[in-house]
Design a protein around this motif. Structure first.
Motif, PDB file in Angstrom:
ATOM      1  N   VAL A  25      -9.676  -3.844  -0.690  1.00  0.00           N
ATOM      2  CA  VAL A  25      -9.508  -4.318  -2.064  1.00  0.00           C
ATOM      3  C   VAL A  25      -8.611  -5.558  -2.074  1.00  0.00           C
ATOM      4  O   VAL A  25      -8.881  -6.535  -2.772  1.00  0.00           O
ATOM      5  CB  VAL A  25      -8.943  -3.200  -2.970  1.00  0.00           C
TER       6      VAL A  25
ATOM      7  N   ARG B 218      -7.620  -3.941  -8.850  1.00  0.00           N
ATOM      8  CA  ARG B 218      -8.822  -3.312  -9.429  1.00  0.00           C
ATOM      9  C   ARG B 218      -9.021  -3.615 -10.903  1.00  0.00           C
ATOM     10  O   ARG B 218     -10.156  -3.688 -11.367  1.00  0.00           O
ATOM     11  CB  ARG B 218      -8.809  -1.816  -9.204  1.00  0.00           C
TER      12      ARG B 218
ATOM     13  N   GLN C  19      -7.441   0.314   0.597  1.00  0.00           N
ATOM     14  CA  GLN C  19      -6.527  -0.575  -0.104  1.00  0.00           C
ATOM     15  C   GLN C  19      -6.546  -1.968   0.519  1.00  0.00           C
ATOM     16  O   GLN C  19      -6.477  -2.973  -0.194  1.00  0.00           O
ATOM     17  CB  GLN C  19      -5.109  -0.006  -0.080  1.00  0.00           C
TER      18      GLN C  19
ATOM     19  N   THR D 187       0.835  -1.190   0.000  1.00  0.00           N
ATOM     20  CA  THR D 187       0.000   0.000   0.000  1.00  0.00           C
ATOM     21  C   THR D 187       0.874   1.246   0.000  1.00  0.00           C
ATOM     22  O   THR D 187       1.931   1.273   0.614  1.00  0.00           O
ATOM     23  CB  THR D 187      -0.949   0.044   1.216  1.00  0.00           C
TER      24      THR D 187
ATOM     25  N   ASP E  46      -3.515  -2.122  -5.106  1.00  0.00           N
ATOM     26  CA  ASP E  46      -4.874  -1.696  -5.421  1.00  0.00           C
ATOM     27  C   ASP E  46      -4.968  -1.299  -6.899  1.00  0.00           C
ATOM     28  O   ASP E  46      -5.726  -1.884  -7.666  1.00  0.00           O
ATOM     29  CB  ASP E  46      -5.233  -0.533  -4.504  1.00  0.00           C
TER      30      ASP E  46
END
Length: 118
Positions: free
Chosen positions: A24, A98, A21, A10, A68
């Motif tokens: 996710v 993502r 984050q 992160t 992320d």
């Protein structure tokens, strides 16, 4: 793939960044049946946190690093390219949660290779 151990990377630019984050990361691992592990947190713009993540993967504790989005690799385009090159040279698998980019599959590996050759 069962048995995959994932490490979350992160990058923090604000106080709420970490929680989103991490969510996710947890969802990406759950969807793939992976074990969600520790978090390496980057504050600032240097690559020290990436070196820590690489050491954890290369030590055998983790199989993949999960971010992320691509912009979480670093805060600048040259920084993102440096992080991608570092991961590629070390043979470390990367999942961009993502958008589903995974360097373990040919499409994801090709995308990263194309970014590095531009």
């Amino acid at each position: 793939m069962a048995g995959i151990r994932a490490l979350s990377f992160t990058r923090h630019t604000g106080p709420a960044d970490g929680a989103e984050q991490r969510e996710v990361f947890a969802a990406a691992c759950a969807a793939r049946g992976w074990t969600a592990g520790d978090v390496v947190r980057q504050y600032g713009s240097d690559l020290r946190a990436w070196w820590a993540a690489l050491r954890l993967v290369r030590s055998g504790r983790y199989d993949v690093v999960v971010v992320d989005t691509m912009d979480r690799l670093a805060d600048t385009e040259p920084g993102r390219l440096a992080a991608l090159e570092m991961l590629r040279c070390a043979g470390v698998r990367l999942l961009v949660a993502r958008d589903g980019t995974d360097t373990a599959d040919p499409v994801g590996a090709g995308l990263v290779a194309s970014l590095l050759t531009v």
